[in-house]
Design an enzyme around this catalytic site. Sequence first.
Site, PDB file in Angstrom:
ATOM      1  N   ASP A 109      -7.178  11.827 -34.578  1.00  0.00           N
ATOM      2  CA  ASP A 109      -6.959  12.941 -33.527  1.00  0.00           C
ATOM      3  C   ASP A 109      -8.226  13.903 -33.543  1.00  0.00           C
ATOM      4  O   ASP A 109      -8.175  14.897 -32.594  1.00  0.00           O
ATOM      5  CB  ASP A 109      -5.654  13.714 -33.402  1.00  0.00           C
ATOM      6  CG  ASP A 109      -4.282  12.849 -33.058  1.00  0.00           C
ATOM      7  OD1 ASP A 109      -4.660  12.230 -32.223  1.00  0.00           O
ATOM      8  OD2 ASP A 109      -3.476  12.779 -33.650  1.00  0.00           O
ATOM      9  N   LYS A 132       2.750   4.284 -29.289  1.00  0.00           N
ATOM     10  CA  LYS A 132       1.455   4.007 -29.691  1.00  0.00           C
ATOM     11  C   LYS A 132       1.236   3.035 -30.678  1.00  0.00           C
ATOM     12  O   LYS A 132       0.487   2.271 -30.740  1.00  0.00           O
ATOM     13  CB  LYS A 132       1.119   5.508 -30.787  1.00  0.00           C
ATOM     14  CG  LYS A 132       1.015   6.734 -29.866  1.00  0.00           C
ATOM     15  CD  LYS A 132       0.752   7.859 -30.818  1.00  0.00           C
ATOM     16  CE  LYS A 132       0.730   9.275 -29.847  1.00  0.00           C
ATOM     17  NZ  LYS A 132       0.768  10.586 -30.391  1.00  0.00           N
ATOM     18  N   GLN A 154       2.143  13.259 -36.157  1.00  0.00           N
ATOM     19  CA  GLN A 154       2.867  13.458 -34.819  1.00  0.00           C
ATOM     20  C   GLN A 154       3.306  15.073 -34.631  1.00  0.00           C
ATOM     21  O   GLN A 154       4.291  15.474 -35.664  1.00  0.00           O
ATOM     22  CB  GLN A 154       3.976  12.597 -34.498  1.00  0.00           C
ATOM     23  CG  GLN A 154       4.586  12.596 -33.031  1.00  0.00           C
ATOM     24  CD  GLN A 154       3.829  12.408 -32.171  1.00  0.00           C
ATOM     25  OE1 GLN A 154       2.741  11.148 -32.017  1.00  0.00           O
ATOM     26  NE2 GLN A 154       3.755  13.173 -30.920  1.00  0.00           N
TER      27      GLN A 154
END
Length: 280
Positions: free
Chosen positions: A114, A47, A91
Amino acid sequence: MIIDGKAAAEEVLEQVRVRVQKLKSTPCLAAVIVGDDKPSHIYVKNKIKMCRSTGIKSVECELPGSASQKEIIDSVKKLNEDKEITAILVQLPLPNHVNKYSVIESIAPSKDVDAFTSANFSNTVFGISDFIPCTPAGIIYLIKKMGVRIEGSHCVIVGRSEIVGKPLAFALLNLNATVTICHSKTHDLKKHCTSADILICAVGKPGIIKGDMIKTGAVVIDVGISRSEGRIRGDVCFEEAANIASYITPVPGGVGPMTVAFLMKNTVDIFEKYHILNIE
Ligand code: NDP
């Protein structure tokens, strides 16, 4: 036909690069990672690498696996308050002693890249925003790109996680699909799968979907990523399914690159929505 997720992701990334170049200031994504789960570290590295490739700034915020829930939440709150940081991801998975929902809820919705916080998740449920979690967004992009009609299609999703199955189900429902969600307690998985026009598998068990579970001509999207027998495998028996499906995503090279590409897109989306008014 094999769906080339890498090429589709590159298309999305190119659009992101162009948008970033037009900005007068630069978005900055903070990735919070707790503990030493190897795949998680690989995902975060990827990422960060993609941030560099698109001109987005990034910072990695690493905490030890022994960090308490309060310590993790305090770190997220610091990032919330930091004006330089415009997007935050935590994460997953988090260590077992941590309540992931409490940590996710501590992310400011305006930085929740997200779209996992309840404020953003409810937008996905109600269909009032295009800003949805990265993997479902990438899957829908691929289906549309293939020219496959979602409206009226029977979409069967195997897996009901908060990051893939559930948000995807609502997003497809909002696009007027008829949606069935299967999970580990579903009776007769094969019956449901063989009725799918579009079959999406997000389980994490290599080869759980066999060729005889797929309707002829169905679109098959394999989200699963498992490391087995020294290679990366999806949930679908690719060799069997490829002869039956009309379109199928490979693993690797299917949904995976789309998830990262949409993370970059979401980073720019929230930057433009919440953090600047200065697009040239
Ligand atoms: P979770 O473990 O959170 O969810 C797995 C789901 O599969 C659960 O809903 C579970 O049911 C269901 N399941 C387990 N066994 C069966 C079974 N025998 N029959 C039917 N359903 C079953 O996983 P994630 O959603 O986080 O991830 C799923 C897979 O997708 C993983 O391999 C992950 O690595 C991959 N992934 C890939 C991404 C990408 O970009 N390509 C992004 C995110 C994930 P129940 O709820 O009843 O336990």
